[in-house]
Write an enzyme that holds these catalytic residues in place. Structure first.
Site, PDB file in Angstrom:
ATOM      1  N   ALA A  64       0.829  -1.199   0.000  1.00 29.62           N
ATOM      2  CA  ALA A  64       0.000   0.000   0.000  1.00 29.62           C
ATOM      3  C   ALA A  64       0.865   1.252   0.000  1.00 29.62           C
ATOM      4  CB  ALA A  64      -0.910  -0.005   1.226  1.00 29.62           C
ATOM      5  N   GLY A 104      -0.724  -5.277   0.114  1.00 21.90           N
ATOM      6  CA  GLY A 104      -1.713  -5.107  -0.949  1.00 21.90           C
ATOM      7  C   GLY A 104      -1.242  -5.651  -2.276  1.00 21.90           C
ATOM      8  N   GLU A 107      -2.079  -9.161  -2.194  1.00 26.25           N
ATOM      9  CA  GLU A 107      -3.536  -9.278  -2.269  1.00 26.25           C
ATOM     10  C   GLU A 107      -4.027  -9.141  -3.706  1.00 26.25           C
ATOM     11  OE1 GLU A 107      -5.402  -7.915   1.919  1.00 26.25           O
ATOM     12  OE2 GLU A 107      -4.245  -6.352   0.925  1.00 26.25           O
ATOM     13  N   GLU A 127       1.552  -6.586   6.981  1.00 22.94           N
ATOM     14  CA  GLU A 127       0.779  -5.493   7.585  1.00 22.94           C
ATOM     15  C   GLU A 127       0.869  -5.455   9.104  1.00 22.94           C
ATOM     16  OE1 GLU A 127      -1.320  -6.188   3.612  1.00 22.94           O
ATOM     17  OE2 GLU A 127      -0.268  -7.393   5.111  1.00 22.94           O
TER      18      GLU A 127
END
Length: 700
Positions: A64, A104, A107, A127
């Site tokens: 992210a 992310g 992901e 995270e």
């Protein structure tokens, strides 16, 4: 940088969606929008039968855009919407991974129908290291690929997996040869069968196997011990469990709820602060990136004891040859033997190959002759912490070192300018304060003197990075940053004991707060003989370090090194054990001073220990001995075992409320004055702290 952060083109029947947002292709709002637009374009392109998502530059998608977390609004499209678009599309999508697919980024890859990688790629969901959990479906999709236990282990540790391990676990579908992920993906696409491609969300086999398993309660119990006091790891388990108890869309909703719980927690604020603070420490206003570091090809280390040997290991671990000097041949032989023993232990644990051990040892050249240091580019002094001893060493180094050689002192408390004054080259003198054990501890305090040249500072910072240290620039004052603060922390621990707490209770309160060890155990580790030497020097100078209680401790008690300190230690065991002799000394001291011991709660103990750090840190900051409050936090996290999830002492104070902290400090100061306790004089509130509160400021 390209005009668009995401672009689309095609190679034959394969549509290629390239994320090109340097330096690490972070999932900013613009990148998420670009992925949405270009994946949609690929799905609508009749000329292609499959899509590949690949990263330009050195990595796939490293995660992210953390800066968005600070603003509180991440903007549309939401990552979950992007991932749903990819996963539910009419054509198979392949993630082509090189560099890292983290957070992310992974992901996004998990939402693809296939994941391929080059051999050197890494994947992970780190995270938790920011006090949060994967919020883009990572807990739900990873659980379906690897099962509950593995998902929990990976998510609660945030570990990075090499491609080979990712393949073995089923996270990746293929690892190709070479370094070009797009070539690997296009080759893989050619092997895909016609027909529908199973979505990760529809994988049920691992869910069936682990449903109703005790793995979740076992994980919670384990984390209660190994991640004590931490909020996010337990929420990670909750999110993974949702994958096994809820339908996919409901699991996503639960994951999102838990994500926002973590985001709102002080621990996430603390860890995100640490993330940015660690990246800021290399920014030195008067040493810009344009300052060129000096070349360091040959290093010398003076002193072959515990510190000198550990320092030498740092350099040879990085492939830099070292001349290790000690004027005593027997001591030198012992020092080399200890280094060899340390490496042998690492080999025995399977963490180092014998050939690598042999190579590192071959880079160390022992010597008893100062003349052998004449070609060293950097000389690090690690002799006894005594001003006269160091003065003698630096006068000798000034005679033998070549022009342009950097002369570094490993002093932990002494005046660097006084040391530099014993040379004709003060611009070349700098402090490089390694922490013990030097081959293990990550922190390096780089101490600038009043005459230290900018390129010498740049070199020390660069060398620190090269040898794997977290280097923080600090100013020249007694104890610099870390030890200047810890001297009052250690003193307060003794004051607490005099007032009524036990040695064990003080250390327990520190551990419950999250510190790696308590102040008394830390003193035993450092050595009570060393602590006594520093106390004598400081008291002679009219300064505070410890209390008269410490003078009552038998000088033969040196701490862990001889099994007797504030605690006692069994041979071969570093576990601190209560010592009745110490209790008797404390009781006698209280009786002599007329102190009626009182019950002290652990919360008060923790506050008084930590707020000594905060108050002195504020003084250090105002004096310019640290560039930023975040620099102080990094010193304490990497050098003193302060829990990163507390943010460091300065961030902790901000989260507790500077006004609340000042009120407590003011009260502690008043108590010390009322009691006539000169050893508590450091509680006088820092002017900077008082000013910030008066001005309504919330942070340093």
């Amino acid at each position: 940088m390209s005009q668009q952060p995401v672009r689309y083109d095609r190679q034959g029947a394969v549509g290629v969606v390239t994320v090109d947002s340097p330096p690490v292709n972070a999932l900013s709002q613009a990148v998420r929008q670009g992925l949405w637009d270009k994946v949609t374009e690929g799905f609508n392109d009749a000329a292609v039968t499959s899509l590949v998502i690949v990263g330009a530059g050195r990595t796939f998608i490293a995660g992210a855009d953390i800066a968005e977390f600070l603003t509180g609004g991440m903007g549309e499209p939401d990552l979950n919407d992007v991932n749903d678009l990819i996963e539910s599309g009419p054509k198979p999508v392949i993630a082509a991974i090189h560099g890292t697919a983290l957070g992310g980024g992974l992901e996004v890859a998990l939402s693809c129908h296939y994941r391929v990688a080059v051999p050197k790629a890494q994947v992970g969901l780190p995270e938790v290291k920011l006090g949060i959990l994967p919020g883009g479906g990572g807990t739900q999709r990873l659980s379906r690929l690897v099962g509950a236990k593995t998902a929990i282990d990976l998510i609660t540790t945030g570990v990075f997996l090499p491609a080979s391990k990712g393949l073995a676990l089923g996270i990746l579908d293929h690892v190709g040869e070479g370094t070009d992920p797009l070539a690997v993906a296009i080759s893989f696409a050619a092997t895909l069968p016609a027909g529908p491609h199973k979505r990760t969300r529809d994988r049920e086999e691992n869910l069936v196997a682990d449903k109703g398993s005790p793995v979740f309660e076992e994980a919670r119990a384990s984390l209660a011990k190994f991640a004590r006091g931490q909020f996010a790891p337990q929420r990670c388990v909750d999110a993974v469990e949702a994958a096994f108890t809820l339908p996919f869309d409901a699991g996503l909703k639960r994951e999102r709820e838990l994500f926002f719980q973590c985001m709102a927690h002080d621990q996430a604020k603390a860890l995100i602060h640490v993330f940015f603070a660690e990246r800021a420490i290399s920014k030195i206003p008067d040493v810009p990136p344009s300052v060129t570091p000096r070349k360091i090809a040959q290093v010398a280390v003076l002193g072959s004891g515990t510190m000198g040997g550990g320092i030498a290991m740092n350099f040879v671990n990085a492939g830099i040859p070292v001349r290790l000097l000690d004027l005593d041949q027997a001591a030198l032989d012992r020092g080399i033997g200890v280094i060899a023993k340390n490496y042998a232990g690492t080999v025995a644990k399977g963490k180092l190959a014998q050939a690598d051990m042999d190579k590192r040892l071959s880079l160390i050249t022992p010597t008893t002759d100062y003349a052998d240091l004449a070609d060293a580019d950097l000389i690090v002094e690690a002799v006894f912490e005594d001003a006269d001893v160091k003065a003698k060493v630096f006068r000798r180094l000034d005679e033998v070192a070549k022009p342009g050689a950097i002369l570094a002192s490993n002093t932990s408390t002494l005046d660097l300018d006084a040391i530099a004054a014993h040379t004709k080259r003060p611009a070349d003198v700098i402090g490089m304060h390694f922490f013990s054990p030097a081959n293990v501890m990550k922190l390096l305090e780089v101490v600038r003197g009043k005459d230290t040249a900018p390129d010498v500072i740049a070199t020390a910072m660069a060398v620190g990075k090269q040898i794997g240290k977290v280097s923080v620039l600090v100013g020249n004052c007694d104890g610099f940053v870390g030890n200047r603060m810890v001297q009052y922390y250690a003193t307060e621990a003794q004051r607490l004991v005099i007032e009524g707490a036990s040695v064990e209770q003080v250390d327990k309160a520190a551990l419950e707060f999250g510190l790696a060890m308590g102040p008394f155990a830390m003193g035993d580790l450092a050595g009570l003989d060393v602590m006594g030497f520093i106390r004598a020097r400081r008291v002679a100078a009219g300064l505070i370090y410890g209390t008269p209680l410490s003078d009552r401790i038998d000088p033969a008690r040196k701490g862990q090194k001889n099994g007797r300190g504030w605690y006692r230690y069994e041979p071969g065991n570093r576990t601190p054990l209560p010592d009745p002799e110490i209790t008797a000394v404390i009781d006698a001291y209280r009786a002599e001073k007329g102190v009626m011991p009182r019950a002290i709660g652990n919360e008060e103990i923790a506050k008084r220990l930590i707020y000594t750090l905060v108050n002195e840190g504020a003084k250090i900051l105002e004096e310019g001995m640290a560039l930023r409050a975040g620099d102080i936090d990094i010193v304490y996290i990497y050098g003193y075992g302060f829990p990163a999830w507390r943010g460091g002492p300065m961030k902790f104070a901000e989260l507790a409320g500077l006004d609340n902290v000042l009120a407590d400090i003011t009260r502690y100061h008043a108590d010390a004055v009322k009691a006539g306790d000169a050893d508590g004089a450091y509680w006088e509130p820092a002017p900077l702290l008082a000013r910030l509160v008066a001005d309504g400021k919330k942070g340093f």
